[in-house]
Design a protein around this motif. Sequence first.
Motif, PDB file in Angstrom:
ATOM      1  N   HIS A  61      29.908  43.191  28.159  1.00 42.75           N
ATOM      2  CA  HIS A  61      31.060  43.842  28.905  1.00 42.75           C
ATOM      3  C   HIS A  61      32.123  42.727  28.392  1.00 42.75           C
ATOM      4  N   HIS A  63      34.129  40.447  30.105  1.00 44.82           N
ATOM      5  CA  HIS A  63      34.187  39.317  30.746  1.00 44.82           C
ATOM      6  C   HIS A  63      34.209  38.080  29.607  1.00 44.82           C
ATOM      7  N   LEU A 161      32.102  46.092  36.256  1.00 47.46           N
ATOM      8  CA  LEU A 161      32.909  45.958  35.133  1.00 47.46           C
ATOM      9  C   LEU A 161      33.466  47.426  35.083  1.00 47.46           C
ATOM     10  N   ASP A 187      30.330  48.775  45.297  1.00 47.30           N
ATOM     11  CA  ASP A 187      31.454  48.059  44.720  1.00 47.30           C
ATOM     12  C   ASP A 187      32.312  48.495  45.488  1.00 47.30           C
ATOM     13  N   MET A 190      33.228  50.623  41.342  1.00 45.25           N
ATOM     14  CA  MET A 190      32.158  51.390  40.460  1.00 45.25           C
ATOM     15  C   MET A 190      31.126  51.561  40.887  1.00 45.25           C
ATOM     16  N   GLY A 244      39.413  44.408  37.050  1.00 47.27           N
ATOM     17  CA  GLY A 244      37.774  44.304  37.867  1.00 47.27           C
ATOM     18  C   GLY A 244      38.649  43.815  39.111  1.00 47.27           C
ATOM     19  N   ARG A 245      38.847  42.948  39.132  1.00 45.87           N
ATOM     20  CA  ARG A 245      39.174  42.395  40.894  1.00 45.87           C
ATOM     21  C   ARG A 245      41.018  42.261  41.137  1.00 45.87           C
ATOM     22  N   TYR A 282      42.108  51.402  33.440  1.00 47.04           N
ATOM     23  CA  TYR A 282      41.178  51.720  35.095  1.00 47.04           C
ATOM     24  C   TYR A 282      41.828  53.258  34.989  1.00 47.04           C
ATOM     25  N   GLY A 394      32.049  41.342  42.487  1.00 50.09           N
ATOM     26  CA  GLY A 394      31.401  42.679  41.861  1.00 50.09           C
ATOM     27  C   GLY A 394      29.430  42.546  41.146  1.00 50.09           C
TER      28      GLY A 394
END
Length: 451
Positions: A61, A63, A161, A187, A190, A244-245, A282, A394
Motif C-alpha cells: 500500500h 503509506h 487503506l 473499519d 474500508m 485514510g485517517r 477516495y 485502521g
Amino acid sequence: MQLHFLGAADTVTGSRHAVDLAGRRILLDCGLFQGFKTYRERNWAPLPLPADSIDAVVLSHAHLDHSGWLPVLMQQGFRGPVIASPATCALAEVLLLDSAHLQEEDARRANRGGWSRHRPAKPLYTVQQARKALQLLKPLAPGRTAKVGGVQVELKPAGHLLGASSVRLQAGGASLVFSGDLGRGDDLLMPPPQPQLEADVLLIESTYGNRLHPLQDVQARLGEIIRTVVRRGGSVLLPSFAVGRAQALLLVLQRLRQSGEVPEDLPIVLDSPMARTATTLYQRHGRLLRVPPREVANLTDGVTLIETPQESLALMRSRWPKVIISASGMATGGRVLGHLKNMLPNPRHHIVFPGFQVAGTRGAQLVAGAASVKMFGEYVAVKAEVTHLEGFSGHADADGLLAWLRQFHQPPERTFVVHGEPEAADALRMRIQDELDWRVTVPEQGARIDV
C-alpha cells in the motif's frame, strides 16, 4: 526461496523484504523508517544488496513506511517495475511528492535556522527524484496477475487503506504470501481484508500484535470532547494522516453534525492540501469503500479547505472555537506542527491523536504525557489536553490478525512475524504458536533465511 529482511523486522516501520524466488529478486515494499533517530538514520544507508539486482518491487500500500523509500532505491540503481494496485499508485503519487516537498522544506528551514548538524542540510530526496520514481509504477488490479520472469504476482484487498493489498508470489510450485497491513473488520471506510487461503511461506504484520482495540464508540467520544472544548472557548486539533485517517475523521464529523451531537455551525477546517487531494481520490475510488456513495460525496460539505501557507497562518491567529484536521498524523512534520506550537501552551485547547503513534515520534511523546516537545529548534510546553483515540486505527488488532490467519486451509511451512515493535511481534508469535501450532519466527533486522 531466500528471504532477506531489510526493514520492519525489529520495528513497526521501514517495511522492506527481499525475496529470491525462481531466479528473480523481488522487494516487498520499499518503506521509509520513521520514529526514533536511530531508525530514521537507516534511510540514509545504502541497501545491503545491490539495488540493480532487484527485478521488481511490489507495494502492499501507499503509506510512506511502505512506499516512501522508492526514490532512494532508484538513486541507488533500481530500474525495474513497481507493481501496486491502481488506487495505491494514485495515492503513492500524492504521498511521495508531498514527502519530497516536506524534506526539501525541512532542509531549507534547518539551513535558515542553523539547527542542523549538517552543513548544508540536504533532503533525503527531492521532488524531481520522486517524480522519476513514480514513473516506475505499474498498476495491477486485484484478481489479475503480473509476471516477473517466472514469478506470478497477485494482489488481494486487505482493508486498512484505499488500495491496500496482501501479496501472493508463486513460482515452480512454491508460494509466499505477504499480509501487508491488514485492516479491521469494523473499519469506518474500508471493507474487511479478504483472506489468503494457502501459502508455503507467510509474512504477517504485527502492528497491534499485543493489543485489542478498545470497546469505545469513537464517534460519541469525539463528540463529547468537542462539546466540552467548545463550551470553554477552545479548539480541537486532530493531527491526522492525510490519507485514510483524514477521510475517516471527515466522515465522523459530518455524522456528528447531522445527528446534532455537535453544533451544525461549528467550523470544521481541513488544513492539508494533500488530505484534500486524497479525499478526491477516495471519492473517485468510492466503489472500494464500505460507505454509501452519498456520504462519500459529501465528505467536505461545509468544511473550510485551507490551501496556502498564508491561510494556515491566518487560521492560527483565529480565536473562534473550531475543529482542525491537519497532517501529519504523528506530528513528524507538516502544517500540524504550526498548530501544535500555537495550541499546546493553551489549556483551553484539546489535541486528539486518532490512531497509532510510532515510538519516537512527537505524537508518541505527547500521548505518553510529555511536559514539552521540541519543534522548530525549541521546546514547547504542553498545557493543552491530549487524548489518544485508538479506536480510529485502521489496523487489525491481535484478535483480527488471528482471525485472518485462521482462514488458511493448512498451516504454512514457515511463518515470519514482521512490522511490529518487539513486544507486539513476540506476543503475536506466541499466540500463533500456542493457538494455531504453526512454525513461526520473529526475524531480526538484516536476517537472511533460506526456506
